[in-house]
Design an enzyme around this catalytic site. Structure first.
Site, PDB file in Angstrom:
ATOM      1  N   SER A 144       0.815  -1.211   0.000  1.00 19.62           N
ATOM      2  CA  SER A 144       0.000   0.000   0.000  1.00 19.62           C
ATOM      3  C   SER A 144       0.849   1.262   0.000  1.00 19.62           C
ATOM      4  O   SER A 144       1.633   1.494  -0.909  1.00 19.62           O
ATOM      5  CB  SER A 144      -0.959  -0.025   1.193  1.00 19.62           C
ATOM      6  OG  SER A 144      -1.884   1.044   1.126  1.00 19.62           O
ATOM      7  N   ASP A 322      -2.021   6.791  -3.361  1.00 22.94           N
ATOM      8  CA  ASP A 322      -0.924   6.063  -2.718  1.00 22.94           C
ATOM      9  C   ASP A 322      -0.393   4.985  -3.654  1.00 22.94           C
ATOM     10  O   ASP A 322      -0.774   4.913  -4.829  1.00 22.94           O
ATOM     11  CB  ASP A 322      -1.369   5.470  -1.378  1.00 22.94           C
ATOM     12  CG  ASP A 322      -2.363   4.329  -1.534  1.00 22.94           C
ATOM     13  OD1 ASP A 322      -3.092   4.314  -2.562  1.00 22.94           O
ATOM     14  OD2 ASP A 322      -2.439   3.456  -0.657  1.00 22.94           O
ATOM     15  N   ASP A 324      -0.801   1.715  -4.053  1.00 20.61           N
ATOM     16  CA  ASP A 324      -1.685   0.758  -4.720  1.00 20.61           C
ATOM     17  C   ASP A 324      -3.004   1.376  -5.170  1.00 20.61           C
ATOM     18  O   ASP A 324      -3.907   0.651  -5.594  1.00 20.61           O
ATOM     19  CB  ASP A 324      -1.940  -0.460  -3.827  1.00 20.61           C
ATOM     20  CG  ASP A 324      -2.743  -0.132  -2.581  1.00 20.61           C
ATOM     21  OD1 ASP A 324      -2.610   0.990  -2.054  1.00 20.61           O
ATOM     22  OD2 ASP A 324      -3.508  -1.009  -2.105  1.00 20.61           O
ATOM     23  N   ASP A 326      -5.539   2.881  -3.671  1.00 19.13           N
ATOM     24  CA  ASP A 326      -6.820   2.804  -2.962  1.00 19.13           C
ATOM     25  C   ASP A 326      -7.055   3.994  -2.027  1.00 19.13           C
ATOM     26  O   ASP A 326      -8.147   4.153  -1.496  1.00 19.13           O
ATOM     27  CB  ASP A 326      -6.953   1.481  -2.195  1.00 19.13           C
ATOM     28  CG  ASP A 326      -5.922   1.286  -1.098  1.00 19.13           C
ATOM     29  OD1 ASP A 326      -4.973   2.085  -1.009  1.00 19.13           O
ATOM     30  OD2 ASP A 326      -6.059   0.311  -0.322  1.00 19.13           O
ATOM     31  N   ARG A 327      -6.035   4.842  -1.823  1.00 20.82           N
ATOM     32  CA  ARG A 327      -6.191   5.994  -0.939  1.00 20.82           C
ATOM     33  C   ARG A 327      -6.203   7.288  -1.739  1.00 20.82           C
ATOM     34  O   ARG A 327      -5.784   7.333  -2.889  1.00 20.82           O
ATOM     35  CB  ARG A 327      -5.082   6.023   0.110  1.00 20.82           C
ATOM     36  CG  ARG A 327      -5.061   4.788   0.977  1.00 20.82           C
ATOM     37  CD  ARG A 327      -4.020   4.867   2.076  1.00 20.82           C
ATOM     38  NE  ARG A 327      -3.898   3.586   2.753  1.00 20.82           N
ATOM     39  CZ  ARG A 327      -3.763   3.423   4.064  1.00 20.82           C
ATOM     40  NH1 ARG A 327      -3.720   4.472   4.853  1.00 20.82           N
ATOM     41  NH2 ARG A 327      -3.656   2.224   4.589  1.00 20.82           N
ATOM     42  N   LYS A 431     -11.521   0.198  -0.736  1.00 23.31           N
ATOM     43  CA  LYS A 431     -11.491   1.646  -0.881  1.00 23.31           C
ATOM     44  C   LYS A 431     -10.939   1.975  -2.256  1.00 23.31           C
ATOM     45  O   LYS A 431     -10.180   1.194  -2.839  1.00 23.31           O
ATOM     46  CB  LYS A 431     -10.700   2.307   0.231  1.00 23.31           C
ATOM     47  CG  LYS A 431      -9.327   1.744   0.540  1.00 23.31           C
ATOM     48  CD  LYS A 431      -8.741   2.451   1.756  1.00 23.31           C
ATOM     49  CE  LYS A 431      -7.423   1.814   2.209  1.00 23.31           C
ATOM     50  NZ  LYS A 431      -7.645   0.608   3.033  1.00 23.31           N
TER      51      LYS A 431
END
Length: 605
Positions: A144, A322, A324, A326-327, A431
């Site tokens: 992540s 980020d 990967d 997802d953020r 997410k």
């Protein structure tokens, strides 16, 4: 199966089995490694740990065995594999291909160049056809937002057939298997797959397909949002945006959406080429690590206003992703939107999003326990259920699937989020950073229907939200890389004294309740304990301490401070000023300096 044992570690060499239909299957003797227990987002360790002989293989075999033990037939359906492109990604993928074939998997899908964002993996599991080939699960190779490189972090997680992270009962089985594994299976003559080329390789009964990494996710997003008004907004001469993918996997998705679908110039995207070490940076979308974007947007690492960068006009809208994908971090011109406020604003404006509006509006919202209560006020106004869960997206998955899988209450359409820059909806079971960016652009487009009128900005929308609901002043202090034993001792000390602290007066605050957060899942009634020490004040303020489940090494202590302010005349205080006394109360309650040797955070968000 047959690769784990509760008995002795000594293993006799096994003659390789020649299986003409797949190739030479070999049982490789091994022994358990300590500490292969998945955290909230899989197993994360230093890259060099994963590069040890047998380390990755032990975890993968333990996962195949656990999945089989819970009744999933891995010989039908597909296995999806991809990652965020960090160092060791390609090598690990080739290893998993060999092990999957040896364990009877007949069809393997791999993201082109070995790349799959975490939300895209969930989307592919749920959406890619034909459905008779639908994946039984996915290995996602990511740590992540943690740094990447040969001396940094690597990670692996397993997602299930509905696109959601493995639930706790499955990760418990995986961990148990890692403690007693004695061997794993590989196929020695599986060809090395060219991950750069979309196409299919057939090896005996195994079909290995390299697929486009972006198209399924992008097409899903086009069905969730109305791209026409978003394009109209982006085309306005008084509107500009900048999207920082931080050299993570999000870059190809940002290019596909903003350049190819929305027709924007390539300058809207930067740091959009994935690199195995994220260009030597920390791909974590916050004010500290997204320093290039933050500077351009006219802010500093504390969210204070600056003049920006000379010669570069400050954009109207900024966002960061980020490693990967997802953020997300959302910024306006010289204005930082906290993740908690972002979640609340999106929920309050959810009717702007076609996916929500066309299904009758929001039916449920959720936040992780450390996330501020800003969204609680919105849920109360809308008259819909609000759920407070432990940190970890898997807890939201049960709520999203309450009707579909558990034949219980339908909470969809559903929006959820975490203070750690994660936001999403039930369109997938992870997410989704680019979803949050598009949600904000959809909201801005809704509030700016007439290009001849003055632009309604990100700050305007948030300020109006505060005037309506009040403001939850909020910050998180991260103490990264502290000694894990001392951090655990500190948590145990606070846990031991929750009873004594209840009712205690600390400065101008009185602790109404001190506890260790426990969650009883309303869908499957499972119980999750020890999720964070909470100090809940009589005026609604909160102090929370928890250990991060995503640290690759050492420990990260997270301290959360929150104060609700309904007074309209006090909505624009500096956060540090509004929370100053509470911070000192928190440091005193924890004695973090005594246990961990510091009370200076690595990152403040």
């Amino acid at each position: 199966m047959g690769n784990s044992s509760s008995g002795a570690k000594d293993v006799e060499e096994v003659e390789p089995e020649l299986a003409p239909e797949v190739g030479l299957i070999e049982d490789i003797p091994t022994e358990p490694f300590e500490g292969q227990k998945p955290g909230t987002s899989g197993l994360r360790k230093k890259t060099q740990v994963f590069m040890q002989p047998h380390y990755l293989e032990n975890f993968v075999q333990s996962t195949f065995d656990a999945v089989t033990e819970v009744g999933i037939d891995i010989t039908s359906g597909s296995l999806l594999i991809g990652g965020d492109g960090r160092y060791h990604n390609d090598t690990a993928i080739q290893t998993i291909i060999s092990m999957a074939a040896a364990n009877g998997v007949k069809r393997i899908w791999i993201g082109r160049n070995g790349l799959l964002s975490t939300p895209a993996a969930s989307a592919i599991i749920r959406e890619r056809g034909p459905r008779w080939q639908a994946p039984f699960g996915a290995f996602i190779l990511t740590a992540s937002h943690n740094p990447g490189g040969p001396d940094e972090d690597f990670g692996i997680k397993f997602n299930c057939k509905n696109g959601e992270p493995a639930p706790e009962f499955l990760t418990d089985k995986i961990y148990l298997n890692t403690t007693r594994i004695i061997g794993y299976k590989v196929v020695k003559d599986v060809p090395t797959i060219d991950l750069a080329q979309v196409g299919t390789v057939v090896h005996g009964p195994v079909t290995i397909e390299v697929i486009d990494s972006t198209d399924v996710h992008v097409n899903l997003l086009k069905s969730v949002f109305d791209f026409t008004p978003i394009k109209d907004l982006l085309d306005r001469p008084d509107f500009s945006m900048l999207y920082d993918s931080m050299h993570g996997v999000n870059g190809p998705y940002a290019i596909a959406v903003f350049e190819k679908e929305l027709g924007q110039h390539s300058s809207v995207n930067f740091n959009a080429i994935p690199k195995e070490d994220f260009n030597g940076a920390h791909a974590d979308p916050n004010l500290t690590y997204a320093e290039e974007l933050v500077a351009v947007m006219g802010l500093d690492a504390q969210g204070g206003i600056t003049d920006g960068i000379e010669g570069y006009p400050i954009p109207s809208f900024g966002a960061a992703a980020d490693g990967d994908g997802d953020r997300n971090m959302i910024l306006g011109s010289q204005f930082f939107v906290t993740p908690s406020d972002s979640l609340a604003v999106i929920c309050d404006n959810a009717e702007c999003i076609p996916f929500i509006a066309s299904q009758g509006g929001l039916k449920g919202v959720a936040r992780s326990m450390p996330t501020s209560g800003a969204v609680d006020h919105v849920a109360k106004k809308l008259g819909i259920p609000l759920f407070e869960t432990p940190t970890g997206w898997k807890y939201f998955g049960n709520l999203m699937d309450s009707k579909e899988i558990f034949n219980s209450t339908d909470y969809t359409p559903f929006i959820c989020g975490e203070e750690s820059f994660g936001t999403g909806s039930n369109h997938i079971r992870e997410k989704d950073g680019i979803w949050a960016v598009l949600a904000w652009l959809q909201i801005l487009a809704f509030h700016n229907p007439d290009p001849s009128q003055q632009l309604v900005t990100v700050e305007d929308i948030v300020q109006n939200h505060w005037k309506t609901y009040g403001r939850n002043y909020y910050c998180r202090w991260d103490f990264e890389g502290v000694d894990k034993n001392e951090a655990n001792r500190m948590m145990a000390h606070m846990r031991l004294h929750v009873g004594r602290n209840t009712g205690q007066k600390m400065g101008s605050y009185v602790i109404a309740t001190a506890d260790d957060f426990e969650y009883v899942d309303p869908v499957d009634e499972s119980v999750t304990e020890k999720q964070g020490i909470r100090f809940l004040m009589e005026d609604g303020s909160r102090i929370i301490f928890r250990l991060s489940g995503t640290a690759g090494s050492g420990a990260t202590v997270r301290m959360y401070i929150e104060k609700y302010e309904p007074d309209e005349s006090k909505l624009n205080m500096p956060v540090s000023e509004a929370l100053n006394e509470l911070v000192y109360v928190a440091l005193d309650l924890s004695d973090i300096k005594g246990f961990c040797g510091t009370e200076t955070p690595t990152v403040i968000t």
